[in-house]
Scaffold this active site. Structure first.
Site, mmCIF file in Angstrom:
data_model
loop_
_atom_site.group_PDB
_atom_site.id
_atom_site.type_symbol
_atom_site.label_atom_id
_atom_site.label_comp_id
_atom_site.label_asym_id
_atom_site.label_seq_id
_atom_site.Cartn_x
_atom_site.Cartn_y
_atom_site.Cartn_z
ATOM 1 N N TRP A 181 0.825 -1.214 0.000
ATOM 2 C CA TRP A 181 0.000 0.000 0.000
ATOM 3 C C TRP A 181 0.851 1.253 0.000
ATOM 4 C CZ3 TRP A 181 -4.344 -0.791 -1.987
ATOM 5 C CH2 TRP A 181 -5.094 -1.932 -1.712
ATOM 6 N N ASP A 214 -1.402 6.678 6.518
ATOM 7 C CA ASP A 214 -2.441 5.757 6.066
ATOM 8 C C ASP A 214 -2.661 4.757 7.200
ATOM 9 O OD1 ASP A 214 -4.030 3.798 5.005
ATOM 10 O OD2 ASP A 214 -2.753 3.389 3.258
ATOM 11 N N LYS A 259 -12.083 -1.973 6.996
ATOM 12 C CA LYS A 259 -11.342 -2.941 7.800
ATOM 13 C C LYS A 259 -11.723 -2.835 9.278
ATOM 14 C CE LYS A 259 -8.059 -3.237 4.226
ATOM 15 N NZ LYS A 259 -7.439 -2.268 3.335
HETATM 16 C C1 LIG Z 1 -7.007 -1.771 2.258
HETATM 17 C C2 LIG Z 1 -5.963 -0.718 2.317
HETATM 18 C C3 LIG Z 1 -5.913 0.315 1.376
HETATM 19 C C4 LIG Z 1 -6.855 0.395 0.214
HETATM 20 O O1 LIG Z 1 -8.093 0.806 0.642
HETATM 21 P P1 LIG Z 1 -9.271 1.122 -0.402
HETATM 22 O O2 LIG Z 1 -10.289 1.704 0.515
HETATM 23 O O3 LIG Z 1 -9.674 -0.186 -1.006
HETATM 24 O O4 LIG Z 1 -8.774 2.063 -1.402
HETATM 25 C C5 LIG Z 1 -4.949 1.274 1.526
HETATM 26 N N1 LIG Z 1 -4.059 1.233 2.540
HETATM 27 C C6 LIG Z 1 -4.080 0.255 3.451
HETATM 28 C C7 LIG Z 1 -3.071 0.256 4.557
HETATM 29 C C8 LIG Z 1 -5.024 -0.754 3.372
HETATM 30 O O5 LIG Z 1 -5.042 -1.734 4.279
#
Ligand SMILES: *Cc1c(COP(=O)(O)O)cnc(C)c1O
Length: 367
Positions: free
Chosen positions: A104, A174, A198
């Protein structure tokens, strides 16, 4: 309603507390006694405004978000934030520094490079992303505008267990896969974003938290006239996150999840539950050489636990047998292979107990 739910270890969208799912179910035909169904009510109605206000207030309380920080509910997932954050925070000619600790953060850097010449100051792709850097392993450039990092690496199962040094620069985070599940000093960051699916709710809504600095940067870049309206933090902020129709359903679920967190010990309670779950699973992984954990010990994630079988041919057997036993979503991400158990905030410890019991039986049957 049937409650024969499996033990869900999926990486996202992920399991939610059953009480939250049932609260959502009850709101579908009639939200808060308004007579309007959850998916059938105007985002401009007082009833829905109360949901937005409640969700924002709960987030502020649970995550200790400073009063002068802005909370937004945006769409496009964390993936849109890869680009949007750089677009809003970098002025012409400026660049940012990235700690690349997984798939990511690689993607985040790729998008930021569209705005300026952002760089990785740490990149462990050569080492298979088994670790995260310690302070001193990297240097943030004096002329970098901010540092971006990913607190939990969902695919690899690694996680920062400290606030990484940013050389005095603003931190952009993030936090998609560990928000509201681990210690987080919001005030030490200038931008935090997290896709909800998540730890916080369904897909389609992204929590974004901005410091006054980040908002001022967005406003300054907006004033230059270069930012498309829908990608402009200052526009969304000025409209209280209701510039256009938001994901009303998703925001309601977020409010329910944060209510559930508040009723269950707040952030401290969540941290304790996640630690108990991961301690249980890692002690099983460390008990026998049948399993081979992926992450280095000091970088182990409490949210996503990744491992291989010593005999990799056993992995497909494991996935088939575990699914039959009512344990779902355990297939590892293709970049690591093997097995991954995602145990986000909504995952109950009973599921992890069932997994560990299954693992012990599996080893006994197959060794
Ligand atoms: C799942 C995830 C993403 C992507 O998320 P989307 O909402 O599908 O764009 C980005 N960064 C991390 C750390 C993730 O776990």
């Amino acid at each position: 309603m049937s409650h024969s739910r499996i033990h869900n270890f999926g990486a996202g969208p992920a399991v939610l507390p059953l009480s939250v799912v049932e609260e959502v179910q009850a709101a579908l035909p009639n939200l808060h006694e308004s007579g309007f169904g959850l998916c059938e009510i105007s985002h401009r109605s007082p009833t829905f405004q109360a949901v937005v206000d409640s969700a924002m207030a709960r987030i502020r309380r649970v995550l200790s978000v400073p009063d002068d920080y802005t909370i937004l509910f945006l769409q496009g997932g964390a993936s849109l934030q890869f680009y949007m954050s750089a677009l809003n925070l970098l002025s012409p000619g400026e660049t940012a520094d990235f700690l690349v600790t997984g798939g990511w953060s690689q993607k985040a850097l790729k998008e930021a490079k569209r705005i300026g010449g952002s760089e990785a100051q740490w990149d462990d792709s050569g080492g298979g992303f088994r670790s995260v850097p310690k302070d001193g392993d990297y240097t943030i450039r004096k002329n970098a505008t901010y540092m971006h990092y990913t607190s939990n690496n969902t695919l690899m199962g690694t996680q920062f267990h400290h606030l990484p040094d940013s050389g005095g620069k603003p931190r952009v985070l993030d936090a998609s896969s560990d928000i509201a599940g681990v210690t987080l000093d919001v005030s030490a960051h200038d931008l935090i974003y997290a896709g909800a699916q998540k730890n916080l709710g369904p897909s389609g809504v992204t929590l974004v938290i901005l410091s006054p600095w980040a908002l001022a940067r967005a406003q300054a870049n907006s004033d230059l006239g270069e930012i498309p309206t829908m990608l402009d933090y200052s526009v969304h902020t000025s409209k209280g996150s209701l510039f256009n129709t938001p994901n009303t359903f998703g925001i309601f679920v977020l409010d329910c999840v944060f209510k559930w967190l508040e009723e269950n010990g707040g952030l401290e309670g969540s941290i304790a539950r996640n630690r108990a779950k991961s301690d249980l699973l890692y002690s099983e992984l460390d008990r026998t050489n049948f399993w081979v954990p992926h992450a280095n010990n000091d970088a182990r994630s409490v949210m996503n636990v990744t491992w291989r079988c010593a005999d990799e041919a056993m992995e497909s057997v494991f996935l088939t047998e575990s699914a039959t036993a009512g344990l779902g979503g355990l297939k590892g991400h293709r970049s690591v292979g093997g097995i991954r158990a995602s145990m986000y905030n909504g995952c109950p410890i009973e599921s992890v107990e069932a997994l560990v019991e299954f693992m012990q039986g599996f080893e006994a049957r197959h060794s």
